[in-house]
Design a protein around this motif. Structure first.
Motif, PDB file in Angstrom:
ATOM      1  N   GLU A  46      16.492 -36.293  -7.006  1.00  0.00           N
ATOM      2  CA  GLU A  46      17.124 -34.995  -6.735  1.00  0.00           C
ATOM      3  C   GLU A  46      18.309 -35.141  -5.774  1.00  0.00           C
ATOM      4  N   THR A  48      21.508 -34.379  -5.648  1.00  0.00           N
ATOM      5  CA  THR A  48      22.455 -33.501  -6.345  1.00  0.00           C
ATOM      6  C   THR A  48      23.899 -33.894  -6.102  1.00  0.00           C
ATOM      7  N   TRP A 111      25.806 -28.937  -7.860  1.00  0.00           N
ATOM      8  CA  TRP A 111      26.170 -29.319  -6.498  1.00  0.00           C
ATOM      9  C   TRP A 111      26.945 -28.192  -5.796  1.00  0.00           C
ATOM     10  N   ASN A 113      26.750 -25.005  -6.311  1.00  0.00           N
ATOM     11  CA  ASN A 113      25.799 -23.944  -5.982  1.00  0.00           C
ATOM     12  C   ASN A 113      24.907 -24.326  -4.809  1.00  0.00           C
ATOM     13  N   LYS A 114      24.424 -25.556  -4.806  1.00  0.00           N
ATOM     14  CA  LYS A 114      23.530 -26.002  -3.739  1.00  0.00           C
ATOM     15  C   LYS A 114      24.243 -26.053  -2.397  1.00  0.00           C
TER      16      LYS A 114
END
Length: 212
Positions: A46, A48, A111, A113-114
């Motif tokens: 994970e 990202t 990425w 969005n995170k």
């Protein structure tokens, strides 16, 4: 100490040259199976940001200095990652276009969005306060960690490994040197030939197919 012991500690000039070439010579591109091995590891962990960086580095074929300075508006419009983008190269001052595959668009969007990034932000902000974006040195360390992740020697790989990867795959499949030149943003065809090591690779391939 006997002669045999001495001989095990000495290296020939050829061995020394080979070692130096491995450390400072052209960095090899990643092979297709290695690309997928790294991609799957990053997905499972994970990671990202690293997945977006890895996929974008392969698709864009940009030099490290251009890749780390990408801003959101360079590749996204109205909240959507574009399928094609254009970036002015720092080294040549000339624009170069590149495509973003669906998996790259998905990785980059995830990425963005995170990390809660918006237009005008650098796509890969630095975690070091003094730098607004990831540095080329940081990027180089990340590339080596990717190689190490799948059991490759990190000393043999660098940022140009990512830049050369897709270009090399395209040339091997199409033999279209002019297309690769445009994708890499080279002004001279000779630069593309040297960069990909085409003459050497082709010579070795012909040699392998020839029985003495």
């Amino acid at each position: 100490m006997n002669d045999n012991a001495n001989s095990t500690q000495l290296t020939t000039p050829q061995q020394t040259f080979a070692r130096i070439s491995r450390l400072v010579g052209p960095k090899p591109p990643f092979k297709l199976k290695e690309i997928w091995a790294i991609r799957i590891r990053l997905q499972l962990q994970e990671q990202t940001r690293d997945l977006a960086l890895f996929d974008l580095a392969i698709d864009s074929k940009l030099r490290g200095c251009d890749l780390v300075k990408l801003q959101i508006h360079d590749i996204a419009h109205n909240g959507r990652v574009m399928s094609r983008a254009t970036v002015t190269q720092q080294k040549t001052g000339q624009p170069v276009r590149f495509e973003l595959t669906e998996q790259t668009r998905d990785a980059v969007a995830a990425w963005i969005n995170k990390a809660h990034l918006f237009s005008g932000h650098y796509l890969f902000p630095s975690r070091i306060r003094q730098s607004p974006h990831l540095s080329t040195r940081q990027y180089a360390r990340i590339v080596k960690s990717w190689a190490e992740l799948i059991g490759l020697d990190p000393m043999e790989y660098g940022t140009h490994s990512l830049r050369r990867t897709k270009a090399t795959l395209i040339y091997k499949r199409t033999k279209n040197l002019r297309a690769v030149q445009l994708l890499l943003g080279h002004t001279k065809l000779e630069s593309t030939v040297r960069y990909l090591g085409i003459e050497v690779d082709d010579a070795l391939e012909m040699s392998e197919q020839t029985e003495a």
